[in-house]
Write a protein that holds these residues in place. Structure first.
Motif, PDB file in Angstrom:
ATOM      1  N   UNK A 116       0.825  -1.204   0.000  1.00  0.00           N
ATOM      2  CA  UNK A 116       0.000   0.000   0.000  1.00  0.00           C
ATOM      3  C   UNK A 116       0.861   1.257   0.000  1.00  0.00           C
ATOM      4  N   UNK A 117       0.502   2.223  -0.872  1.00  0.00           N
ATOM      5  CA  UNK A 117       1.253   3.474  -1.031  1.00  0.00           C
ATOM      6  C   UNK A 117       0.320   4.668  -0.939  1.00  0.00           C
ATOM      7  N   UNK A 170      -5.039  14.226  -2.270  1.00  0.00           N
ATOM      8  CA  UNK A 170      -6.420  13.841  -1.959  1.00  0.00           C
ATOM      9  C   UNK A 170      -6.508  12.633  -1.027  1.00  0.00           C
ATOM     10  N   UNK A 171      -5.476  12.419  -0.215  1.00  0.00           N
ATOM     11  CA  UNK A 171      -5.488  11.279   0.707  1.00  0.00           C
ATOM     12  C   UNK A 171      -5.528   9.950  -0.017  1.00  0.00           C
ATOM     13  N   UNK A 202      -9.740  10.555   0.025  1.00  0.00           N
ATOM     14  CA  UNK A 202     -10.629  11.384   0.841  1.00  0.00           C
ATOM     15  C   UNK A 202     -12.031  11.454   0.224  1.00  0.00           C
ATOM     16  N   UNK A 203     -12.084  11.723  -1.071  1.00  0.00           N
ATOM     17  CA  UNK A 203     -13.391  11.839  -1.736  1.00  0.00           C
ATOM     18  C   UNK A 203     -14.142  10.505  -1.743  1.00  0.00           C
ATOM     19  N   UNK A 204     -13.424   9.381  -1.794  1.00  0.00           N
ATOM     20  CA  UNK A 204     -14.083   8.069  -1.774  1.00  0.00           C
ATOM     21  C   UNK A 204     -14.688   7.764  -0.409  1.00  0.00           C
ATOM     22  N   UNK A 232       5.660  11.452  -6.328  1.00  0.00           N
ATOM     23  CA  UNK A 232       6.372  10.647  -5.344  1.00  0.00           C
ATOM     24  C   UNK A 232       5.375  10.082  -4.348  1.00  0.00           C
ATOM     25  N   UNK A 233       5.392   8.769  -4.200  1.00  0.00           N
ATOM     26  CA  UNK A 233       4.493   8.072  -3.279  1.00  0.00           C
ATOM     27  C   UNK A 233       5.283   7.609  -2.058  1.00  0.00           C
ATOM     28  N   UNK A 234       4.571   7.467  -0.942  1.00  0.00           N
ATOM     29  CA  UNK A 234       5.172   7.027   0.319  1.00  0.00           C
ATOM     30  C   UNK A 234       4.518   5.712   0.756  1.00  0.00           C
ATOM     31  N   UNK A 235       5.362   4.760   1.151  1.00  0.00           N
ATOM     32  CA  UNK A 235       4.828   3.456   1.590  1.00  0.00           C
ATOM     33  C   UNK A 235       4.034   3.608   2.877  1.00  0.00           C
ATOM     34  N   UNK A 236       2.903   2.905   2.952  1.00  0.00           N
ATOM     35  CA  UNK A 236       2.095   2.849   4.156  1.00  0.00           C
ATOM     36  C   UNK A 236       2.348   1.505   4.844  1.00  0.00           C
ATOM     37  N   UNK A 237       2.448   1.526   6.124  1.00  0.00           N
ATOM     38  CA  UNK A 237       2.711   0.289   6.880  1.00  0.00           C
ATOM     39  C   UNK A 237       1.416  -0.325   7.344  1.00  0.00           C
TER      40      UNK A 237
END
Length: 140
Positions: A27-28, A33-34, A54-56, A135-140
């Motif tokens: 997951x990234x 928009x969150x 966020x919108x979803x 640029x995306x950031x990994x989510x843990x």
């Protein structure tokens, strides 16, 4: 002895799974928009789909209304595949198409680069000189 055989069988079964894992699956956070995209194995390649934004959260039934192709505007955003057929690794992948539902723009060719700091550069190119990178950031 039976226990040793069972442990050996588990180890052998785990090797192909570990070998097929990619350092970018998971997951990234997209940074806008969150958004959250899951990168996953799709056959021999990697793909990515929208899992949250966020919108979803406000409206889970949102559609792809910004798509330049009118025939695709009724697609749901949740679960929409935005990265397709990426191959390579362990630090760089090439594939495409890439799609940005925020703008409705797509690119035939894309590049994914895992940086030393663990962030992922997602680059979509319409032509060699017309590219955009996020640029995306990994989510843990």
């Amino acid at each position: 002895m039976k226990r040793l055989v069972a442990i050996a069988a588990l180890l052998v079964a785990a090797v192909p799974a570990a070998a097929s894992a990619s350092p970018i699956t998971g997951l990234w956070a997209t940074g806008s928009e969150g958004g959250k995209v899951e990168i996953y194995r799709c056959g021999e390649a990697l793909c990515g789909r929208i899992v949250d934004a966020r919108r979803l959260r406000a409206n889970p039934d949102l559609r792809d209304v910004r798509n330049a192709d009118r025939s695709l505007r009724n697609r749901r955003l949740k679960g929409l595949v935005v990265l397709r057929d990426f191959r390579g690794g362990p630090r760089e992948w090439k594939g495409g198409p890439v799609y940005d539902p925020e703008s409705g723009d797509g690119a035939a060719t894309g590049y994914l680069t895992l940086r030393a700091d663990g962030k992922l550069e997602v680059k979509g190119c319409k032509a060699a000189i017309f590219c955009r990178t996020k640029t995306w950031t990994r989510l843990r």
